[in-house]
Scaffold this active site. Structure first.
Site, PDB file in Angstrom:
ATOM      1  CD  GLN A   1      13.634  -0.745   9.211  1.00  0.00           C
ATOM      2  OE1 GLN A   1      14.539   0.011   8.538  1.00  0.00           O
ATOM      3  NE2 GLN A   1      13.379  -0.636  10.481  1.00  0.00           N
TER       4      GLN A   1
ATOM      5  N   GLY B   1       4.291  -3.818   4.271  1.00  0.00           N
ATOM      6  CA  GLY B   1       4.751  -5.341   3.806  1.00  0.00           C
ATOM      7  C   GLY B   1       4.300  -6.285   4.739  1.00  0.00           C
TER       8      GLY B   1
ATOM      9  CG  ASP C   1      -0.534   0.143   8.077  1.00  0.00           C
ATOM     10  OD1 ASP C   1      -1.514   1.138   8.075  1.00  0.00           O
ATOM     11  OD2 ASP C   1       0.691   0.318   7.735  1.00  0.00           O
TER      12      ASP C   1
ATOM     13  N   PRO D   1       9.569  -3.885  -0.563  1.00  0.00           N
ATOM     14  CG  PRO D   1       9.841  -1.626  -0.874  1.00  0.00           C
ATOM     15  CD  PRO D   1       9.295  -2.945  -1.435  1.00  0.00           C
TER      16      PRO D   1
ATOM     17  CE  LYS E   1       0.840   1.274   4.379  1.00  0.00           C
ATOM     18  NZ  LYS E   1       1.501   2.555   4.810  1.00  0.00           N
TER      19      LYS E   1
END
Length: 289
Positions: free
Chosen positions: A100, A105, A140, A98, A13
């Site tokens: 951080q 993720g 999230d 990816p 996102k």
């Protein structure tokens, strides 16, 4: 039991806007954010086993494959809430989002586990139950469960589905620095600047990609004041065809929106080799996963 193995795409996102609206007594922060799924995705494979344990493996050796991982937490929470005896589950994550980066993720992987297990066992939990379960694990994850375009409020668990944004190309760049969520929130708490709410204006511009790109905003980016990120946002903004650029979530990924795919590809090509992660993504609708 419908399937012994299920493969789920766990979409990343980006935050088109991110306003921190207050800090709650429990230490969490309230926010108002327009979240958007993009086509960068981890591939999560769920396979039933007879080991009696939940095991996790990942293509990226930096990812913890024990009880700390959100995917494991989500699997355990699902079995508990659904009242199902696990029997054994192997989770494998092919990592493409990816780390951080502020792109959710870990949350996307957790949501993929919840959605995948719910499908595997014939949907014993309603989506509202999955969202409530997810909110107790990570802020999230509820959005990642529904995907598409949504307005997130509260700590991220209050979600309002929004119409899909217009087709566009999104150049995503992750520099060689990582920012932890704790670091980002600490910067907000100690910020000397006064934040200007951006989400309401962006909500009015969802149907027009040029106006929407001009409404991009992130309080974290403003609070962190990291020169490398400021320079990257400025660099992206100068490419021909860029409609707007902004950091995603708590960072450190920065994205730029283009209505012209060729211009986006040209921008990405110029940045590859300069940064560790550069790709061109597209928006993903709630029903296109």
């Amino acid at each position: 039991m419908n399937n012994s193995e299920i493969i789920v795409r766990a979409y990343a996102k980006i935050n088109l806007t991110l306003d921190i609206t207050g800090k709650r007594p429990d230490g969490y922060h309230d926010l108002s954010s327009i979240m958007q799924s993009v086509s960068i995705a981890d591939i999560v494979t769920l396979r039933q086993t007879d080991t009696g344990a939940v095991t996790l493996s990942c293509s990226d050796p930096r990812v913890p494959c024990d009880e700390r991982n959100i995917a494991v937490k989500c699997a355990r929470a699902f079995y508990n809430a659904a009242g199902i005896d696990c029997g054994g589950l192997d989770i494998h994550i092919e990592k493409n989002i990816p780390m951080q980066a502020g792109m959710g993720g870990g949350s996307a992987d957790g949501a993929a586990v919840l959605n995948g297990l719910n499908k595997m066992y014939g949907k014993p939990l309603a989506q509202s139950e999955l969202i409530e379960l997810a909110a107790g694990i990570g802020a999230d994850i509820p959005f990642c469960l529904i995907g598409g375009t949504a307005w997130a409020q509260g700590i991220g668990e209050k979600l309002t589905r929004l119409p899909d944004i217009p087709e566009c190309s999104i150049v995503v760049v992750k520099p060689d620095i990582g920012i932890s969520t704790a670091q980002a929130y600490s910067a907000v708490d100690n910020a000397k600047v006064k934040f200007t709410p951006s989400t309401n204006a962006a909500l009015e511009n969802l149907g027009d990609i040029t106006s929407l790109a001009k409404s991009l905003h992130n309080d974290f980016e403003q609070a962190l004041e990291i020169p490398q990120l400021r320079a990257l946002t400025d660099e992206l903004s100068k490419y021909s065809g860029c409609l707007g650029a902004c950091m995603s979530g708590s960072g450190s990924a920065v994205f730029a929106m283009f209505s012209d795919e060729a211009a986006a590809e040209k921008c990405a090509a110029a940045l590859r080799g300069k940064y560790p992660f550069v790709t061109v993504a597209r928006p993903v609708g709630a029903d296109n996963g």
